[in-house]
Design an enzyme around this catalytic site. Structure first.
Site, PDB file in Angstrom:
ATOM      1  N   ASN A 229      -5.635   1.271  -0.864  1.00  0.00           N
ATOM      2  CA  ASN A 229      -5.821   2.508  -1.643  1.00  0.00           C
ATOM      3  C   ASN A 229      -5.325   3.759  -0.922  1.00  0.00           C
ATOM      4  OD1 ASN A 229      -7.030   1.979  -4.185  1.00  0.00           O
ATOM      5  ND2 ASN A 229      -8.955   1.441  -3.185  1.00  0.00           N
TER       6      ASN A 229
ATOM      7  N   HIS B  77      -5.115   3.700 -10.549  1.00  0.00           N
ATOM      8  CA  HIS B  77      -6.399   3.137 -10.121  1.00  0.00           C
ATOM      9  C   HIS B  77      -7.251   4.254  -9.514  1.00  0.00           C
ATOM     10  CE1 HIS B  77      -9.251   0.198  -8.821  1.00  0.00           C
ATOM     11  NE2 HIS B  77      -9.055   0.432  -7.547  1.00  0.00           N
TER      12      HIS B  77
END
Ligand SMILES: NC(=O)C1=CN([C@@H]2O[C@H](COP(=O)(O)OP(=O)(O)OC[C@H]3O[C@@H](n4cnc5c(N)ncnc54)[C@H](O)[C@@H]3O)[C@@H](O)[C@H]2O)C=CC1
Ligand SMILES: O=C([O-])CC(=O)C(=O)O
EC number: 1.1.1.37
Length: 321
Positions: free
Chosen positions: A121, A176
């Site tokens: 991420n 996301h």
């Protein structure tokens, strides 16, 4: 026929779970890589010792040198740091971008033909940077998030309707992050779109909206419970489905972050969209019709990914070239 080789870059919570699942599913030989000395070796030995119990054959090894990933067929990247309560995924950008630069160089040198699944991420920006740093073709570099976000949506819906998770389908598009786009019109119970179930009185519109919001907050819900890291079982299971579709040429249609070339009005950015994953990697990007409200949500998500990409270019100007 020789077994496939699966390299896992990052042997933390997700990396270890990936190795165990890849072993149990007999997807191939497994190499765990990490900079934390002893961790990949220790996890590899532990998983190898589970093989006789579970009844799978695989060479499972651990390494601290990129040479060990040589000629891997699939590489799954989880190297970097996870967030803690109070942080957003975006707060990880600076540190994880440096990690992507190292991983990209390792891929370029040792595994240029691999199918690469990035999990680190903030996902959409990290997979974009990884593809650039590695120079691998865009159809061979994808990001995992949509399968996980859709699985969460499916689980919450199955729980709500008291039906099997197998009878619930869901599509979550976009980045996301907090702006992800769970599409109620394209998500179904037994083939019936959620929007029709609202009309049929199965669920109140407001209750459905609560479930949509819980899906958007799904990562943070687990971070707040765990306190020391983020979700790892469902993320690992989600990436394994993608790896399996590639290795077995299953041509599953899965939501994944793919490099867009004009689809959805986007060029040169990774974002979650439905794709077909087969022996050639991302074989097709499906462009589904969006109504005004859905397109507006996707545009918001795109703007958020764009600002992260700009932040990456500020830190590593070579990425902008
Ligand atoms: N895309 C998605 O849907 C999801 C993404 N994530 C992300 O996945 C990443 C990994 O999560 P976890 O496995 O839970 O974290 P973790 O902290 O358990 O594992 C990360 C591993 O990366 C290693 N590492 C750090 N720098 C490295 C480098 N330069 N080279 C090689 N290895 C390095 C660490 O030593 C550690 O073992 C995080 O960024 C997290 O936010 C987590 C869940 C879902
Ligand atoms: O929330 C996080 O930080 C990890 C993640 O991406 C997820 O579980 O969806």
């Amino acid at each position: 026929m020789a077994r496939a080789k699966i390299a896992l870059i990052g042997s933390g919570q997700i990396g270890g779970t990936l190795a165990l699942l890849a072993g149990i599913k007999e997807l191939g030989d497994i190499v765990l890589f990490d900079i934390a000395d002893g961790v990949p070796q220790g996890k590899a030995l532990d998983i190898a010792e589970a093989a006789p119990v579970e009844g799978f054959d695989a060479n499972v090894s651990g390494a601290s040198s990129y040479a060990a990933i040589q000629d891997a067929d699939v590489v799954i990247v989880t190297a970097g740091v996870p967030r803690k309560p109070g942080m957003s995924r975006d707060d990880l950008l600076g540190i994880n971008l440096q990690v992507m630069e190292q991983v990209g160089a390792g891929l370029k040198k040792y595994a240029p033909n691999a199918f690469v699944i990035c999990i680190t991420n903030p996902l959409d920006a990290m997979v974009w940077a990884l593809q650039k740093f590695s120079g691998l073709p865009a159809n061979k570099v994808v990001g995992m998030a949509g399968v996980l976000d859709s699985a969460r949506f499916r689980y919450f819906l199955a729980e709500e309707f008291k039906v099997s998770v197998e009878d619930v389908t869901a599509f979550v598009l976009g980045g996301h992050g907090d702006t992800m786009v769970p599409l109620t019109r394209y998500s179904t119970v037994a083939g019936i779109p959620l929007t029709d179930l609202v009309k049929l009185g199965w669920i109140e519109k407001d209750r459905l909206e609560e479930i949509v919001q819980r899906t958007r907050d799904g990562g943070a819900e687990i971070v707040n419970l765990l306190k020391t890291g983020s979700a790892f079982y469902a993320p690992a299971a989600s990436a394994i489905v993608m790896a399996e579709s590639y290795l077995k040429d299953k041509r599953r249609v899965l939501p994944a972050a793919a490099l867009l070339d004009g689809q959805y009005g986007v060029k040169g950015r990774y974002i979650g969209v439905p794709v077909v994953i087969g022996a050639n990697g991302v074989e097709r990007i499906l462009e589904i019709e969006l109504n005004k409200a859905e397109q507006a949500m996707l545009d918001k998500s795109l703007a958020s990914v764009e600002s992260l990409v700009e932040a990456c270019v500020k830190i590593a100007p070579a990425l902008g070239a």
